[in-house]
Design an enzyme around this catalytic site. Structure first.
Site, short mmCIF file in Angstrom:
data_model
loop_
_atom_site.label_atom_id
_atom_site.label_comp_id
_atom_site.label_asym_id
_atom_site.label_seq_id
_atom_site.Cartn_x
_atom_site.Cartn_y
_atom_site.Cartn_z
N HIS A 132 41.48 -15.57 -2.80
CA HIS A 132 40.39 -15.86 -2.16
C HIS A 132 39.39 -16.49 -3.03
CE1 HIS A 132 40.92 -13.17 1.78
NE2 HIS A 132 42.11 -13.87 1.42
N TYR A 178 31.48 -9.52 5.55
CA TYR A 178 30.72 -8.35 5.36
C TYR A 178 29.45 -8.48 6.27
CZ TYR A 178 32.98 -6.74 0.84
OH TYR A 178 33.69 -6.40 -0.03
N PRO A 195 32.93 2.11 -1.54
CA PRO A 195 33.98 0.94 -1.58
C PRO A 195 33.22 -0.55 -1.20
CG PRO A 195 34.34 2.45 0.34
CD PRO A 195 33.45 3.03 -0.44
N LYS A 214 35.43 -1.69 -5.83
CA LYS A 214 35.31 -1.81 -7.47
C LYS A 214 36.33 -0.46 -7.86
CE LYS A 214 33.09 -5.20 -8.20
NZ LYS A 214 34.10 -6.07 -8.66
N TYR A 268 31.41 -9.55 -8.05
CA TYR A 268 32.29 -9.32 -7.22
C TYR A 268 33.48 -9.57 -7.67
CZ TYR A 268 34.39 -8.44 -2.54
OH TYR A 268 35.30 -8.00 -1.57
P1 FAS Z 1 43.98 8.22 -7.19
O1 FAS Z 1 43.24 9.16 -6.60
O2 FAS Z 1 44.43 6.81 -6.53
O3 FAS Z 1 45.28 8.70 -7.81
C1 FAS Z 1 45.12 10.24 -8.48
C2 FAS Z 1 46.80 10.73 -8.54
O4 FAS Z 1 46.73 12.07 -8.98
C3 FAS Z 1 47.24 10.64 -6.84
O5 FAS Z 1 48.39 10.18 -6.54
C4 FAS Z 1 47.18 12.30 -6.51
O6 FAS Z 1 48.18 12.53 -5.76
C5 FAS Z 1 47.56 12.85 -8.19
N1 FAS Z 1 47.18 14.28 -8.29
C6 FAS Z 1 45.91 14.69 -8.06
N2 FAS Z 1 45.87 15.97 -8.43
C7 FAS Z 1 47.27 16.27 -9.17
C8 FAS Z 1 47.55 17.29 -9.97
N3 FAS Z 1 47.04 18.65 -9.89
N4 FAS Z 1 48.89 17.18 -10.56
C9 FAS Z 1 49.38 15.89 -10.22
N5 FAS Z 1 49.03 14.85 -9.53
C10 FAS Z 1 47.86 14.95 -9.23
N6 FAS Z 1 38.57 1.39 -3.39
C11 FAS Z 1 38.45 0.31 -3.29
O7 FAS Z 1 38.14 -0.42 -4.22
N7 FAS Z 1 38.30 0.11 -2.01
C12 FAS Z 1 38.77 0.52 -0.88
O8 FAS Z 1 38.83 0.23 0.30
C13 FAS Z 1 38.81 1.98 -1.10
N8 FAS Z 1 39.38 2.81 -0.11
C14 FAS Z 1 39.43 4.18 -0.52
C15 FAS Z 1 39.87 5.15 0.54
C16 FAS Z 1 40.15 6.40 0.14
C17 FAS Z 1 40.59 7.49 1.26
C18 FAS Z 1 40.02 6.89 -1.11
C19 FAS Z 1 40.18 8.07 -1.31
C20 FAS Z 1 39.90 6.03 -2.17
C21 FAS Z 1 39.39 4.68 -1.62
N9 FAS Z 1 39.19 3.57 -2.65
C22 FAS Z 1 38.80 2.37 -2.44
C23 FAS Z 1 39.09 4.03 -4.01
C24 FAS Z 1 40.46 4.10 -4.77
O9 FAS Z 1 41.13 2.89 -4.55
C25 FAS Z 1 40.62 4.65 -6.04
O10 FAS Z 1 39.45 4.12 -6.81
C26 FAS Z 1 41.90 4.28 -6.89
O11 FAS Z 1 42.78 5.19 -6.05
C27 FAS Z 1 41.69 5.08 -8.16
O12 FAS Z 1 42.92 5.14 -8.61
P2 FAS Z 1 43.30 6.48 -9.46
O13 FAS Z 1 42.24 6.57 -10.48
O14 FAS Z 1 44.62 6.25 -9.96
O15 FAS Z 1 43.13 7.76 -8.37
C1 PHB Z 2 39.95 -3.46 1.66
O1 PHB Z 2 40.61 -4.57 2.06
O2 PHB Z 2 40.44 -2.32 1.87
C2 PHB Z 2 38.57 -3.63 1.23
C3 PHB Z 2 38.06 -4.81 0.80
C4 PHB Z 2 36.93 -5.00 0.27
C5 PHB Z 2 35.96 -3.90 0.17
C6 PHB Z 2 36.62 -2.49 0.41
C7 PHB Z 2 37.76 -2.45 1.07
O3 PHB Z 2 34.83 -3.85 -0.27
#
Ligand code: FAS
Ligand code: PHB
Length: 401
Positions: free
Chosen positions: A76, A205, A297, A301, A389
């Site tokens: 995009h 947005y 979110p 980032k 962005y």
């Molecule tokens: P993660 O949380 O992805 O990964 C950590 C891993 O460690 C998990 O698999 C977990 O199971 C594991 N773990 C935890 N405790 C442990 C233990 N004791 N032993 C072993 N393993 C363990 N970011 C965006 O940019 N856009 C979004 O739309 C967006 N939506 C999100 C929605 C939700 C519900 C959440 C929670 C986050 C969202 N995020 C979003 C942020 C997300 O994308 C994070 O920034 C991203 O997952 C970061 O990756 P990690 O640091 O690897 O952490």
């Molecule tokens: C998504 O596609 O999940 C998404 C995109 C942009 C955002 C947050 C989430 O700022």
């Protein structure tokens, strides 16, 4: 008696941070073992982030795990900001001299990384329990856990704390050693995944008087949509038809814009906070990704910061094993935090510009509309949004990582 696995870097967490760290270390000839509490299927099906910055896309391509992303990801060049029932496109590609975003689900990145690690003979151990980290104040850290009820131990030189916001690594650092910065927002996002073609080719947005809404997607047939709600919103109060009605209202335009509706296959509520733990390291334990910081979110980032952290960490570890010097490791946190705080500011700014804040006399909403008017009519203001962005260059002038 625990069976001991000997490796160079023990990594807790098989999310984007842990898997990408293990992959980057492998390319440097450094061995690692990743342990994960959930099943492989769980982490590969967990719907989360959707937008990859240019730098993250380049990193995945340069390190040989971008083939499916190039094939299936959606590149995009712009996004739309919608307010006062009018859409305004920000041409990020033109404003940044050719940088773009790619819409490619985080769970797809995770699948690609797991496949690459296992294909390369990497060790990723799923469904572990009772994880603890030890000895990272010295030179022989240990990770203890159980697998199928059997005690196991990883003897390593360094630990990658990639276990997310609710993991055990950050809390294992002695009290008083870290400083926390946090801001909790008075709203959350209700997110859905729907079998409906996105009604726009690019992300929208929307700042609406009833609240924020975001149109994103995972493919030409799968829409990803969010609407602002309370942090503890009860999903039982949101049957599908109410979700679609509210989304249609928040995206309405003077020209009669309508979303395509379809079966909702996943829905959830995400609370929103800004959080940073400083420093992102203690002895030979290095925190990366959500284990160290959380962003709302709105700026897309979270996942991209995780990639940036482990790019710095993998290079610092490679420097150590090549030269014996810990100078880049000593600077890991300082190097990462410059980008982390720039992303915190941008995510806070996008969130405060686009969401409805309760109370007040309407001043804040008028101020937001004026800010959106400025961002969409001033080239300098549009460029500021576009540069942040699509993602700041990894090595800005005057900084080496
Ligand atoms: P993660 O949380 O992805 O990964 C950590 C891993 O460690 C998990 O698999 C977990 O199971 C594991 N773990 C935890 N405790 C442990 C233990 N004791 N032993 C072993 N393993 C363990 N970011 C965006 O940019 N856009 C979004 O739309 C967006 N939506 C999100 C929605 C939700 C519900 C959440 C929670 C986050 C969202 N995020 C979003 C942020 C997300 O994308 C994070 O920034 C991203 O997952 C970061 O990756 P990690 O640091 O690897 O952490
Ligand atoms: C998504 O596609 O999940 C998404 C995109 C942009 C955002 C947050 C989430 O700022």
């Amino acid at each position: 008696m625990a069976s001991v696995i000997r490796t160079q870097v023990g990594i807790v967490g098989a999310g984007p941070a842990g898997l990408l760290l293990s992959h980057l270390l492998h390319l440097e000839g450094i061995e690692s073992v990743v342990i994960e509490s959930h099943t492989r299927r769980h982490v590969e099906e967990r719907i989360r982030a959707g937008v990859l910055e240019q730098g993250t896309v380049d990193l995945l391509n340069e390190t040989g795990v971008g083939e499916r992303m190039r094939r299936e990801g959606l590149v995009h060049h712009g996004i739309e900001l919608r307010f006062n029932r009018q859409g305004h496109r920000i041409d990020m590609y033109e404003l940044t001299g050719g940088r773009a975003i790619t819409v490619y689900g985080q769970h797809e990145v995770v699948k690609d990384l797991i496949r690459a690690r296992l294909h390369a003979g990497g060790q990723v151990c799923f469904e572990v329990d009772r994880v603890s980290v030890h000895g990272f104040d010295g030179t022989s850290p240990r990770i203890r856990f159980t697998k199928d009820g059997e005690p196991r131990e990883i003897a390593c030189d360094f630990i990658g704390g990639c276990d997310g916001f609710h993991g055990i690594c950050r809390p294992s650092i002695p009290d008083g050693a870290l400083r926390f910065f946090e801001k909790v927002y008075p709203f959350g996002w209700l997110g859905i995944l729907a079998e409906a073609p996105p009604a726009s080719e690019e992300l929208i947005y929307s700042n609406h008087e009833r609240g924020f809404a975001l149109l994103s997607m995972r493919s030409q047939a799968l829409s990803r949509l969010y609407l602002q709600c309370t942090p503890e919103e009860d999903l039982a109060q949101w049957p599908d038809d109410r979700i679609w009605r509210e989304l249609q209202t928040r995206f309405e335009t003077a020209s009669g814009f309508r979303l395509h509706e379809g079966a909702i296959v996943q829905k959830g509520v995400t609370a929103m906070r800004s959080f940073v733990a400083e420093p992102m390291q203690h002895g030979r334990l290095f925190l990366a990704g959500d284990a160290a910081h959380i962003v709302p979110p709105t700026g897309a980032k979270g996942l991209n910061l995780a990639a940036a952290d482990v790019r710095v960490l993998s290079r610092a570890l490679a420097h150590y094993y090549r030269t014996g010097s810990g100078e880049l490791l000593d600077r890991y946190s300082t190097t990462c935090l410059r980008r982390v705080w720039r992303a915190q500011h941008f995510s806070w700014w996008m969130t405060s510009m686009l969401h409805r804040f309760e109370g007040g006399d309407g001043f804040d909403h008028r101020r937001q509309l004026a800010e959106l008017d400025n961002v969409t009519s001033s080239r300098a203001a549009s460029a500021h949004l576009a540069e942040n962005y699509v993602g700041l260059p990894f090595d800005p002038p005057g900084e080496t990582s």
